[in-house]
Motif scaffolding. Structure first.
Motif, mmCIF file in Angstrom:
data_model
loop_
_atom_site.group_PDB
_atom_site.id
_atom_site.type_symbol
_atom_site.label_atom_id
_atom_site.label_comp_id
_atom_site.label_asym_id
_atom_site.label_seq_id
_atom_site.Cartn_x
_atom_site.Cartn_y
_atom_site.Cartn_z
ATOM 1 N N GLY A 88 11.567 5.818 2.814
ATOM 2 C CA GLY A 88 10.376 5.375 2.078
ATOM 3 C C GLY A 88 9.268 6.386 2.136
ATOM 4 N N TYR A 89 8.055 5.901 2.282
ATOM 5 C CA TYR A 89 6.880 6.781 2.300
ATOM 6 C C TYR A 89 6.050 6.509 3.543
ATOM 7 N N ALA A 90 5.752 7.590 4.272
ATOM 8 C CA ALA A 90 4.855 7.490 5.416
ATOM 9 C C ALA A 90 3.434 7.499 4.885
ATOM 10 N N VAL A 91 2.668 6.480 5.291
ATOM 11 C CA VAL A 91 1.304 6.313 4.724
ATOM 12 C C VAL A 91 0.332 5.924 5.829
ATOM 13 N N ARG A 92 -0.953 5.862 5.459
ATOM 14 C CA ARG A 92 -1.927 5.177 6.299
ATOM 15 C C ARG A 92 -2.016 3.765 5.759
ATOM 16 N N ALA A 93 -1.706 2.786 6.599
ATOM 17 C CA ALA A 93 -1.649 1.398 6.137
ATOM 18 C C ALA A 93 -2.964 1.002 5.471
ATOM 19 N N ALA A 94 -4.059 1.598 5.923
ATOM 20 C CA ALA A 94 -5.382 1.242 5.381
ATOM 21 C C ALA A 94 -5.464 1.504 3.882
ATOM 22 N N ASP A 95 -4.681 2.480 3.390
ATOM 23 C CA ASP A 95 -4.730 2.803 1.960
ATOM 24 C C ASP A 95 -4.240 1.651 1.081
ATOM 25 N N LEU A 96 -3.405 0.787 1.664
ATOM 26 C CA LEU A 96 -2.891 -0.339 0.868
ATOM 27 C C LEU A 96 -3.591 -1.645 1.211
ATOM 28 N N ARG A 139 3.670 -0.632 -3.616
ATOM 29 C CA ARG A 139 3.207 -2.031 -3.633
ATOM 30 C C ARG A 139 3.774 -2.722 -2.399
ATOM 31 N N ASP A 140 2.923 -3.031 -1.462
ATOM 32 C CA ASP A 140 3.371 -3.760 -0.263
ATOM 33 C C ASP A 140 2.200 -4.484 0.368
ATOM 34 N N LYS A 141 2.163 -5.793 0.138
ATOM 35 C CA LYS A 141 1.027 -6.592 0.643
ATOM 36 C C LYS A 141 1.039 -6.682 2.160
ATOM 37 N N GLN A 142 2.244 -6.489 2.756
ATOM 38 C CA GLN A 142 2.375 -6.642 4.206
ATOM 39 C C GLN A 142 2.078 -5.356 4.979
ATOM 40 N N ALA A 143 1.740 -4.281 4.294
ATOM 41 C CA ALA A 143 1.578 -2.991 4.976
ATOM 42 C C ALA A 143 0.536 -3.080 6.094
ATOM 43 N N THR A 177 -5.682 -4.089 -1.737
ATOM 44 C CA THR A 177 -4.992 -4.821 -2.804
ATOM 45 C C THR A 177 -3.490 -4.935 -2.579
ATOM 46 N N GLY A 178 -3.000 -4.274 -1.539
ATOM 47 C CA GLY A 178 -1.546 -4.255 -1.337
ATOM 48 C C GLY A 178 -0.896 -3.239 -2.244
ATOM 49 N N GLU A 179 -1.682 -2.390 -2.844
ATOM 50 C CA GLU A 179 -1.155 -1.426 -3.812
ATOM 51 C C GLU A 179 -1.973 -0.144 -3.748
ATOM 52 N N ALA A 180 -1.315 0.994 -3.966
ATOM 53 C CA ALA A 180 -2.055 2.258 -3.989
ATOM 54 C C ALA A 180 -1.260 3.310 -4.743
ATOM 55 N N VAL A 181 -1.952 4.225 -5.372
ATOM 56 C CA VAL A 181 -1.307 5.409 -5.957
ATOM 57 C C VAL A 181 -1.679 6.588 -5.058
ATOM 58 N N LEU A 182 -0.648 7.238 -4.468
ATOM 59 C CA LEU A 182 -0.893 8.270 -3.456
ATOM 60 C C LEU A 182 -0.247 9.576 -3.874
ATOM 61 N N GLN A 183 -0.854 10.645 -3.441
ATOM 62 C CA GLN A 183 -0.300 11.978 -3.713
ATOM 63 C C GLN A 183 0.808 12.260 -2.700
#
Ligand code: AMP
Ligand code: MG
Length: 406
Positions: A53-61, A126-130, A64-70
């Motif tokens: 998947g994608y390693a992210v900062r959970a705060a970015d989602l 899209r992940d509301k549980q992030a 809204t449970g959704e984000a567009v990331l570079q």
């Protein structure tokens, strides 16, 4: 005459486990660890992704449970990330790969959509549980360097072989497989490859006892057949005494050709007991001799195949377990119930070949129509021995009975 409890105690008191040895882990299966094993690494060695998947900062989602990331880079298992994940960015990551700095969660690939022709590439997640920690296994969560991961006394199963490899062991300290010499005695015996002439029978015990001893964790040395003559017995028994255990079949009853006990004692094997209150198996002989890595245990089993089998299961198997560093099980019977009526009468405890069938709530035991202790043919249908205490009793269908699984 000794009862079987006393006899087993006398055997186990003399079955000292052998001194530990180092073996390759590939040869350690079924053996018992002689010492604790600790890890030489943290496992996992880094915070790692549990999903593709994608390693992210959970705060970015979070909002809204959704984000567009570079998308910064792609990290496969075995590679290391080169870039820090900051706000608005993500790293494509595969299961097992190290988590990049800055990231605190992995959003699974199923919840992602790569945006077409964006440069640099972008992904919509899209992940509301992030939440922080999602789909990540933290460094050393499974084990820490220096931590004991296997205890002395554990039996090495395939799982333990894997764990030993994970903590960097190519060898393990174990109690060795006891060596078991087998000698079938009897003037009437011919090897199984021959057609018996008049008065002769094939040696079925030797191969059966070899198989039993092998399954019980022994390393087998087959000494073949010895004739009922003192010189022949003396020579073969002498060879057998170099092993941890010598199992003889035949020649321990009261017949004129039953020379085994005398020859054993002449060769310095000290008798511990002869005869046990048991049916079949009464003529059982047991003694010890000094050996290289502990006392050599010598079992003289009665020659009848069923008697041999019963004596092996009751006395030799637990002795082998103890030599190999295991805890010996004393007469490990389990409850079952009689399938049919049965009249039982004996002055000795009886082990009767039987077939156990698992029914819905209990196990039903069908006694086999057994033609005495030479009847290996009927024994082949048995999967247990029904144990009857001495005395006289009529069992009704459904009555409780103990069985020893074969
Ligand atoms: P023994 O204990 O020597 O008196 O033998 C008892 C009975 O078991 C005799 O009928 C023998 O022929 C039979 N017997 C002894 N040794 C074996 C063997 N290795 N395989 C099959 N039957 C045996
Ligand atoms: Mg004989």
């Amino acid at each position: 005459m000794l009862d079987m409890e006393q006899a087993l105690t006398l055997v186990l008191e003399r079955a000292e486990r052998r001194p530990p040895v180092q073996v390759e882990i590939a040869d350690a299966l079924g053996l018992v660890l002689a010492g604790d094993v600790s890890s030489d690494i943290d496992s996992p060695p880094h915070d790692k992704a549990l999903m593709d998947g994608y390693a992210v900062r959970a705060a970015d989602l979070a909002a809204t449970g959704e984000a567009v990331l570079q998308v910064l880079e792609e990290v496969t298992a075995g590679a290391v990330p080169t870039q820090r994940v900051g706000a608005g960015t993500a790293t494509r990551i595969m299961t097992g790969a190290p988590l990049p700095e800055g990231a605190d969660a992995v959003v699974m690939v199923e919840r992602s959509e790569l945006l077409a022709d964006s440069s640099p590439p972008k992904v919509r997640l899209r992940d509301k549980q992030a939440t922080p920690g999602m789909n990540i296994l933290r460094r050393a969560k499974s084990m820490r360097r220096g931590e004991v991961v296997l205890r002395a006394g554990s039996e090495i199963r395939p799982i333990e072989v894997g764990l030993l490899a994970e903590v960097g062991r190519t060898q393990a300290g174990v109690y060795p497989r006891p060596t078991v010499a087998l000698l079938s005695t009897g003037d009437e015996l011919v090897p199984s490859g021959q057609v018996p002439e008049a008065g002769r029978i094939r040696n079925s015990n030797g191969p059966m006892l070899g198989a039993l001893a092998q399954r019980a964790g022994g390393a087998i040395a087959d000494l073949g057949i010895a004739r009922d003559r003192e010189d022949a017995l003396r020579e073969r028994i002498g060879q057998g005494l170099r092993h941890d255990v010598l199992v003889l079949s035949g020649g321990v009853s009261m017949g004129v050709a039953d020379l085994v006990p005398r020859v054993l004692q002449e060769l310095g094997v000290q008798q511990v007991f002869h005869q046990v209150r048991l049916k079949p198996g009464k003529p059982l002989w047991f003694g010890t001799a000094p050996g290289k890595r502990g006392a050599t245990l010598v079992f003289g089993l009665p020659g009848n195949p069923v008697s041999s089998l019963v004596c092996f299961e009751l006395f030799v198997r637990p002795a082998l377990a103890q030599l190999a560093g295991r805890t010996a099980q004393r007469f490990p019977t389990q409850p079952a119930r009689m399938a049919r009526e049965h009249r039982q009468r004996s002055d000795r405890p009886v082990f009767h070949p039987a077939r156990l069938r698992q029914e819905r709530n209990a196990a039903d035991v069908e006694l086999l129509a057994w033609q005495g202790s030479a009847d290996l043919r009927t024994l082949a249908e048995a999967n247990c021995l029904a144990h009857f205490p001495p005395g006289e009793r009529t069992y009704a269908p459904g009555d409780a009975v103990e069985v020893l699984l074969l």
